[in-house]
Every structure is written in C-alpha cells, then in structure tokens.
Design a protein around this motif. Sequence first.
Motif, PDB file in Angstrom:
ATOM      1  N   LYS A   1      29.990 -25.275   2.284  1.00 25.44           N
ATOM      2  CA  LYS A   1      29.043 -26.349   2.069  1.00 25.44           C
ATOM      3  C   LYS A   1      27.626 -25.812   2.218  1.00 25.44           C
ATOM      4  N   ASP A   2      26.646 -26.537   1.682  1.00 31.73           N
ATOM      5  CA  ASP A   2      25.252 -26.174   1.834  1.00 31.73           C
ATOM      6  C   ASP A   2      24.906 -26.088   3.322  1.00 31.73           C
TER       7      ASP A   2
ATOM      8  N   GLU B   1      36.929 -32.337  12.216  1.00 31.89           N
ATOM      9  CA  GLU B   1      36.991 -33.520  11.344  1.00 31.89           C
ATOM     10  C   GLU B   1      36.067 -33.355  10.145  1.00 31.89           C
ATOM     11  N   ALA B   2      34.895 -32.761  10.370  1.00 31.13           N
ATOM     12  CA  ALA B   2      33.908 -32.593   9.305  1.00 31.13           C
ATOM     13  C   ALA B   2      34.188 -31.396   8.407  1.00 31.13           C
ATOM     14  N   PHE B   3      34.710 -30.294   8.994  1.00 33.37           N
ATOM     15  CA  PHE B   3      34.794 -29.044   8.251  1.00 33.37           C
ATOM     16  C   PHE B   3      36.203 -28.470   8.096  1.00 33.37           C
ATOM     17  N   GLY B   4      37.172 -28.998   8.850  1.00 38.10           N
ATOM     18  CA  GLY B   4      38.539 -28.524   8.705  1.00 38.10           C
ATOM     19  C   GLY B   4      38.755 -27.148   9.311  1.00 38.10           C
TER      20      GLY B   4
ATOM     21  N   THR C   1      18.314 -22.244  11.378  1.00 36.85           N
ATOM     22  CA  THR C   1      19.200 -21.604  10.402  1.00 36.85           C
ATOM     23  C   THR C   1      18.590 -20.256  10.039  1.00 36.85           C
ATOM     24  N   LYS C   2      19.427 -19.329   9.656  1.00 38.94           N
ATOM     25  CA  LYS C   2      18.964 -17.991   9.303  1.00 38.94           C
ATOM     26  C   LYS C   2      17.956 -18.066   8.161  1.00 38.94           C
ATOM     27  N   GLY C   3      16.763 -17.595   8.428  1.00 41.52           N
ATOM     28  CA  GLY C   3      15.699 -17.623   7.428  1.00 41.52           C
ATOM     29  C   GLY C   3      15.013 -18.959   7.288  1.00 41.52           C
TER      30      GLY C   3
END
Length: 284
Positions: A2-3, A62-65, A137-139
């Motif tokens: 995902k983004d 739940e959100a990402f599995g 987040t990275k960058g």
Amino acid sequence: MKDLQEILKITREVGWGAAKLLRFYYQGTAPDPYLNVQYKQNEPVTVADVALSQYILSKLQEAFGNEEFGYISEETYKTQHRKNSADLVWIIDPLDGTRDFIDKTGEYAIHIALVQDTRPILAVVAIPEAEKLYYATKGGGTFVETVNGSLPLKVTADKSMEDLTVVVSPSHRNERLEYLLQNLPCQKQKAIGSVGCKVTAIVEQQADIYISLSGKSAPKDWDIAAPELILTEAGGKFTYFDGKPLEYNTDDINQWGGLLASSSQEHETLCQKAKQILVEFEAK
C-alpha cells in the motif's frame, strides 16, 4: 505494498488508540490492574504491556494482514535469534519504559516501526502523558501531532561540544557508562526514562545526545527502530560508535555495542571520543 502515506495514516490512528488505552491503565481506570507485575529476564512486565501488545497487533493485522507483513513485538517474541522472513516487518514496543510506567514518572512511550530490508521506513512514537505522537517516513521528514494538528520538526546542530546535553537514564547505569559520561567533553545531563522519551527530547531540542552501552544485556530492535527514524528524519544521526548504521530484523534482535544518537554536527567526533574513552576504561 500500500502507499506509505496510507500506511502511516492507519499507523497513527493505531498509535493514538494505543496511547488512549495505555493512559486508562496508567490512571487506574482500566478493568485490569496494571500493577500485576511479573518479571521476564529481570525486567518488569505488566498487564498493560500485554494488553497493549494485543491491541496494536490486532489493529495492524486487521488493517494489513499477514501475507506481505511480518510482526515482531516485545511481548510476543519468544526466541532471541529468529529473523522474520517477510519483506516488510512491523517492530513494536507496546510499552517502552515499563519501570517509569510503574513508578508514575510519565516517561513511557509506544513504539511502532515498519522495517524493510533491515532499515526502518516508517515510525510512530507516542508519548501518552504528553498527548503527543511523533511520526516519520523515510525521506518524508519528522512531525509531531497533537490535538491541534501536526507540525514538522527539525533539529539544530550549531552548539559547541561543551554545551551539548546528554540525556541519561535514571536507572540502567553501570561503571563503564558512568566512566564514559564523566570523561566526555559535554558534561550537562538530563535524566529521562524511556528511549522514546529520550530521543523525542532530542528532536524537541531539550537535549542533544543519547548513548547506549550494552553490557550483560543490550537494547532490542523494538527499543530503537522507531526512535531512530524519528531522529534521523528530523536531521539527527543514530549510529554505532564506528559509524555503521543500525540494522533490524536480522538474526539477532539485540543491538550490541556502543550506540550514539545526536543532533550534533560533532556526531562523528563524539563517536570517536566515546571509543577512545572506553579503551582507556578497559586499560585501567
């Protein structure tokens, strides 16, 4: 995957939910008594540690599995030498600073990091008693979020070495670390509990340096991964004394050796001085 910004949005929500739940335990309004303390490897574990671990893991899963993402949490990690084979791995400390939580200092934190290829790419550090959530987040930079919204954070690196403040632990002290601290050119100190609180103090420019020395034990991945990205994306540095970057989700969850986090332009010089001082200590 995902983004990353979409993942971050969900992770921030999980972080705020975890902070709210942890404050219930801290204030004594949760149904379970958090001071039901047990000890694991001489470190305290409370009902709150376990409840928060379950909460964060359940929300992320739940959100990402489980197919694309792996999960490593302090309260569920059973072996000391096991690498998660997933490409993306969540590394979670549901309660960083359990002793401070028990002692009611308020200096406890929640760490959630997403690691890819041994390096963090997303981090959330929540400080429940300050009602602040730091994220990076990275960058993408580092931000602090409160009820009033989010603000970007950037460290300044213009102090002389003598004016730098070292953030230290009220506990977890030993002779080697004391000798090192006594012989550094920077003698100002500020005592703060959890690693998350220490590093966010640096990001908030309330301190400048944090040093970790392993002895019989060492910091674990979940102690460091999220705070590291929060600091480095704000312009600081977090390395081993020899300048090597930290790695996570390797064959060893321990971060052995000397670690130095700073906002200082003298980071490399400080690392070299720390190595020299420890050589002197060993030669005594």
